[in-house]
Each structure stands twice: as C-alpha cells, then as structure tokens.
Design an enzyme around this catalytic site. Structure first.
Site, PDB file in Angstrom:
ATOM      1  N   CYS B  31     -15.406  12.656 -27.811  1.00 24.59           N
ATOM      2  CA  CYS B  31     -14.809  11.327 -27.723  1.00 24.59           C
ATOM      3  C   CYS B  31     -13.743  11.177 -28.801  1.00 24.59           C
ATOM      4  O   CYS B  31     -14.031  11.350 -29.975  1.00 24.59           O
ATOM      5  CB  CYS B  31     -15.923  10.280 -27.901  1.00 24.59           C
ATOM      6  SG  CYS B  31     -15.305   8.642 -28.280  1.00 24.59           S
ATOM      7  N   CYS B  34     -14.667   8.844 -31.795  1.00 23.36           N
ATOM      8  CA  CYS B  34     -15.746   9.145 -32.742  1.00 23.36           C
ATOM      9  C   CYS B  34     -15.128   9.687 -34.033  1.00 23.36           C
ATOM     10  O   CYS B  34     -14.041  10.272 -34.013  1.00 23.36           O
ATOM     11  CB  CYS B  34     -16.707  10.168 -32.120  1.00 23.36           C
ATOM     12  SG  CYS B  34     -17.989   9.397 -31.097  1.00 23.36           S
ATOM     13  N   HIS B  89     -21.300   5.922 -31.109  1.00 20.54           N
ATOM     14  CA  HIS B  89     -20.719   6.069 -29.769  1.00 20.54           C
ATOM     15  C   HIS B  89     -21.511   5.367 -28.663  1.00 20.54           C
ATOM     16  O   HIS B  89     -20.930   4.844 -27.715  1.00 20.54           O
ATOM     17  CB  HIS B  89     -20.601   7.565 -29.459  1.00 20.54           C
ATOM     18  CG  HIS B  89     -19.987   7.857 -28.143  1.00 20.54           C
ATOM     19  ND1 HIS B  89     -18.621   7.905 -27.952  1.00 20.54           N
ATOM     20  CD2 HIS B  89     -20.542   8.076 -26.923  1.00 20.54           C
ATOM     21  CE1 HIS B  89     -18.369   8.163 -26.682  1.00 20.54           C
ATOM     22  NE2 HIS B  89     -19.510   8.275 -26.034  1.00 20.54           N
ATOM     23  N   ASN B 129     -11.861  -4.682 -22.609  1.00 22.05           N
ATOM     24  CA  ASN B 129     -12.210  -4.264 -21.252  1.00 22.05           C
ATOM     25  C   ASN B 129     -13.455  -3.415 -21.386  1.00 22.05           C
ATOM     26  O   ASN B 129     -13.439  -2.426 -22.111  1.00 22.05           O
ATOM     27  CB  ASN B 129     -11.096  -3.414 -20.636  1.00 22.05           C
ATOM     28  CG  ASN B 129      -9.795  -4.184 -20.502  1.00 22.05           C
ATOM     29  OD1 ASN B 129      -9.799  -5.390 -20.285  1.00 22.05           O
ATOM     30  ND2 ASN B 129      -8.683  -3.498 -20.643  1.00 22.05           N
ATOM     31  N   HIS B 140     -16.776   4.634 -25.808  1.00 19.17           N
ATOM     32  CA  HIS B 140     -16.995   4.239 -27.206  1.00 19.17           C
ATOM     33  C   HIS B 140     -16.699   2.736 -27.350  1.00 19.17           C
ATOM     34  O   HIS B 140     -15.686   2.265 -26.847  1.00 19.17           O
ATOM     35  CB  HIS B 140     -16.065   5.059 -28.116  1.00 19.17           C
ATOM     36  CG  HIS B 140     -16.461   5.024 -29.543  1.00 19.17           C
ATOM     37  ND1 HIS B 140     -16.995   6.109 -30.209  1.00 19.17           N
ATOM     38  CD2 HIS B 140     -16.439   4.009 -30.446  1.00 19.17           C
ATOM     39  CE1 HIS B 140     -17.270   5.761 -31.455  1.00 19.17           C
ATOM     40  NE2 HIS B 140     -16.936   4.493 -31.628  1.00 19.17           N
ATOM     41  N   HIS B 142     -15.203  -0.436 -28.067  1.00 20.69           N
ATOM     42  CA  HIS B 142     -13.912  -0.796 -28.663  1.00 20.69           C
ATOM     43  C   HIS B 142     -13.245  -1.922 -27.879  1.00 20.69           C
ATOM     44  O   HIS B 142     -13.565  -2.165 -26.719  1.00 20.69           O
ATOM     45  CB  HIS B 142     -12.980   0.410 -28.713  1.00 20.69           C
ATOM     46  CG  HIS B 142     -12.452   0.843 -27.367  1.00 20.69           C
ATOM     47  ND1 HIS B 142     -13.213   1.519 -26.447  1.00 20.69           N
ATOM     48  CD2 HIS B 142     -11.237   0.675 -26.787  1.00 20.69           C
ATOM     49  CE1 HIS B 142     -12.498   1.764 -25.355  1.00 20.69           C
ATOM     50  NE2 HIS B 142     -11.295   1.246 -25.531  1.00 20.69           N
ATOM     51  N   GLN B 144      -9.223  -4.278 -27.912  1.00 18.87           N
ATOM     52  CA  GLN B 144      -7.798  -4.089 -28.168  1.00 18.87           C
ATOM     53  C   GLN B 144      -7.163  -5.376 -28.664  1.00 18.87           C
ATOM     54  O   GLN B 144      -7.727  -6.461 -28.496  1.00 18.87           O
ATOM     55  CB  GLN B 144      -7.081  -3.666 -26.887  1.00 18.87           C
ATOM     56  CG  GLN B 144      -7.570  -2.370 -26.298  1.00 18.87           C
ATOM     57  CD  GLN B 144      -6.687  -1.937 -25.138  1.00 18.87           C
ATOM     58  OE1 GLN B 144      -5.483  -1.734 -25.294  1.00 18.87           O
ATOM     59  NE2 GLN B 144      -7.279  -1.824 -23.971  1.00 18.87           N
TER      60      GLN B 144
HETATM   61 ZN   LIG Z   1     -17.224   7.989 -29.445  1.00 20.65          ZN
END
Ligand SMILES: [Zn+2]
Ligand SMILES: [Zn+2]
Lengths: 62, 325
Positions: B31, B34, B89, B129, B140, B142, B144
C-alpha cells in the site's frame, strides 16, 4: 497558529482564477510548530516538489 | 494538461487534468500510503501531503487551449492534499479511538485555516470517499482536501439562498433547519450536548445524514475544545451506526462544509457535515443515474423517517456491544 477556541478574522484580497499576482512565495513554511492540544506539526519536503505534514502527539499511557 | 474550462450554460468551471505519470510500480499488495512504502517515509499518527495526482496546482501551468468566444479556459490554481487518518492500514475512521478522531479534527482545522489563508483559495473542501463502490482503490484510511480557487457551484447556490434567508428573516437557515428537525424528532439519529445528527427531511440518498453543531459556527476555526470533543464522539457514533447497519464497513462520501475563505463575511453560514452513502440496502447500490445526472433531481425511494429509525437502532446495537451489555 491558533488553538481550538480562538478565532480571528483574516480578511484577504479576493482573487480571480488566472490572477497571476496571487503567488504563495511563503508557502509551505517548512519547520516544526505547536498546535492546540499539545499537537506537534512538522512540515517537510517530500523531495519531489510536494510537501508533507506530520501531526503527532504523546499517546496517553493507559 | 491541467486547466479549468468554463461551462457557459451553467456558468460553472469544469476542472480537467490528465496525469502523464502512472503510479510508480510497487510490489504486489503493498500500500503506497503505509509508512515506508511510497508516499510517507516514516511511521506517523496523522499525515497530510500533497496529492501526487492533483486537480489543482500551487503553480499551475498555463491552459493548453486559448480562450476565445464561448470557450473560456483558466489555469487551475489551488491545492490538493491527502489526509492519512492513521498508519494502521486495516482501520477505518469508525475504528479510531475517539481521542484520535479529536486529533484529526485539530488537523482538519489547521488545514482549513492555513489553506484558507492562501490568497488564491476561496474554498477549502474536506472530504472522504470511502469504499470500493465509490471507486476508491486504496483501502488505507484516508480523506482528501481540495483548496478551490472558486466557491464550487452547489455550495455557491446554497450560500446565496442562506444569505438571502438571513437577510430577510434575520435568522440562520441552518439553525432553523436544525430546530425543525429536533422539533419533529422522527429523523434524528443521535444528539449530544454539542452536535445533532439527522437524516434530513429532504434526503437525496436513503442513508444520508447531516451533522450540525448546535452552536452557530462558520467553520472549524471557531470550534471550542469541548465542541471538538463532542464532534469526535458524534463522528465515532455515527460511523459505527453505519457499520452496524448491515454488519460491514459502510461506504460513504463525507463532505465537510465550512465558510468560504474568499475574504468576504459569511455570518449566515453554519458548519455542517453531510454523509452520502451510495447504498439503498445491504447489497443494493444507489447510483446517481439518468434522472439525477441528467436533470439534477434526485429520486429517493425510501422514507427518511424509516431510515433514521434504522440508523438509531443500529446505533443502539453498537452502544450495547460497546458497553458490554
Ligand atoms: Zn496502507
Ligand atoms: Zn446557524
């Protein structure tokens, strides 16, 4: 930097798309800063023109 | 190529950007978000970095095409950031401890203030999203941030209406909506001392929710410490209600709406967070299609009152599990 709870007015010039005067010569500001809640902010370069910001704090010990 | 093109019919910008470089080749299953893989060199708690594939640039190129007549193009100046909620993760925002979500709110606040202060940034949009059905390729956890050089059209239209309401009635439209949802009660999902969550009366998506601070705040810049703590609890509970609904990590679009940063006063505006889950049922998607995309009118084939009850029940189940009952 401000802490949570503080507030300020930061009037700025309205810009239009294509306004080439709007440069950000002082951005990003690399370095280490303290935020509210004992959070540390570290602004670094990614080495390819981008910046990266690490936000860190002491985890509470159980 | 990266530029904004003007739609003279709706009088709004369309942002076009093509990215020449593909994502660097990584070992299978690794990923890029990570620690130590691609984007972030070392371990972290919360990290924000500039998007490798941005739609807006701090130093944008000139448009590829020349503006002439109806065809107007402009350079796409702004900032696109990625926010990594944690280095772990396999977690989601719902899984993070409330204290960690509180720190994330502080990081969001910092980004809103800093990006909003850039002379060319008129609107700081923080969003997430989540889920493969939304087209997210990186699991992962996250979100924006898009720092826009203009106020995006949906928001701009809403602001004009809220401003007009405030001028005419001397009262915040959002405060009025919040009061009306509380008075009706049927669509409330959860509330605490500082925040209230409801499926709005006019929900477009079956499980759409709106999160309001009780106090009239324009942005995270004005939030108090205890309000931010209340917000972290609210998000934690709401997201776990979503996950308890059908027993899997629920996909959604999260949109944080704050005051524009265009230098004007927007005292009529009231911070809120909308969640738009793209699901009609456990295994049925809700995809904006002919009617929604072609006309802008949303068809919702569920009753917001019934969906609010489902979410309240799901929250109740999660709270019981949390409290070991
Ligand atoms: Zn990750
Ligand atoms: Zn209000």
């Amino acid at each position: 930097m401000q802490n949570i709870g503080e507030s300020s007015e930061s009037p700025k010039k309205k810009t239009e798309p294509n306004d080439t005067e709007s440069e950000d010569v002082n951005y990003p500001r690399y370095g280490i800063y303290t935020l509210g809640g004992d959070m540390i902010k570290s602004v670094e370069s990614m080495g390819d023109g981008r910046y990266i910001i690490y936000y860190s704090w002491e985890e509470d010990s159980p | 190529m990266s530029e904004m093109r003007w739609d003279p019919f709706l009088e709004e910008w369309v942002v076009s950007s093509t990215h020449r470089s593909e994502r660097p080749l990584l070992p299978e299953k690794s990923c890029p978000l990570c620690p130590g893989v691609l984007e972030v060199a070392k371990d972290y708690q919360i990290v924000v970095f500039e998007n490798r594939y941005p739609s807006f640039y701090r130093h944008p190129p000139m448009p590829d095409v020349e503006s002439r007549g109806l065809f107007k193009a402009a350079s796409s100046q702004g900032v696109c950031e990625v926010v990594l909620y944690t280095s772990q993760h396999d977690l989601s925002l719902a899984d993070l401890p409330q204290g960690h979500i509180f720190k994330l709110i502080e990081a969001w606040r910092d980004r809103y203030c800093e990006l909003g202060n850039l002379p060319y940034v008129d609107y700081v949009y923080i969003f997430e999203n989540k889920g493969e059905v939304i087209g997210v390729t990186l699991s992962h956890p996250h979100g924006q941030i898009y720092a826009f050089p203009f106020i995006p059209p949906k928001i701009s239209r809403e602001l004009a209406i809220a401003n007009h309401h405030f001028a005419r009635k001397g009262k915040c439209l959002y405060c009025s909506h919040l009061e009306a949802e509380i008075a009706d009660g049927e669509r409330i999902v959860l509330e605490n001392n500082f925040f209230v969550v409801s499926v709005p009366f006019f929900a477009r998506y079956p499980y759409e929710t709106r999160v309001y601070p009780r106090r009239h705040l324009g942005s995270l810049e004005e939030i108090s410490g205890e309000e931010a703590w209340g917000m972290s609890l609210t998000l934690k509970e709401l997201l776990n209600a979503y996950d308890s609904l059908f027993g899997y990590s629920f996909p959604y679009i999260m949109s944080i709406y704050q005051s524009p940063t265009d230098g004007a006063r927007h005292e009529y505006f009231h911070l809120h967070i909308d969640f738009y889950p793209p699901m009609r049922a456990a295994d049925k998607q809700k995809i904006p299609a002919g009617c929604e995309v072609g006309t802008g009118t949303f068809l919702n084939d569920t009753a917001p009152e019934a969906k609010a009850k489902e979410l309240r029940d799901a929250l109740h189940r999660w709270r019981e599990k949390r409290d070991g009952r």
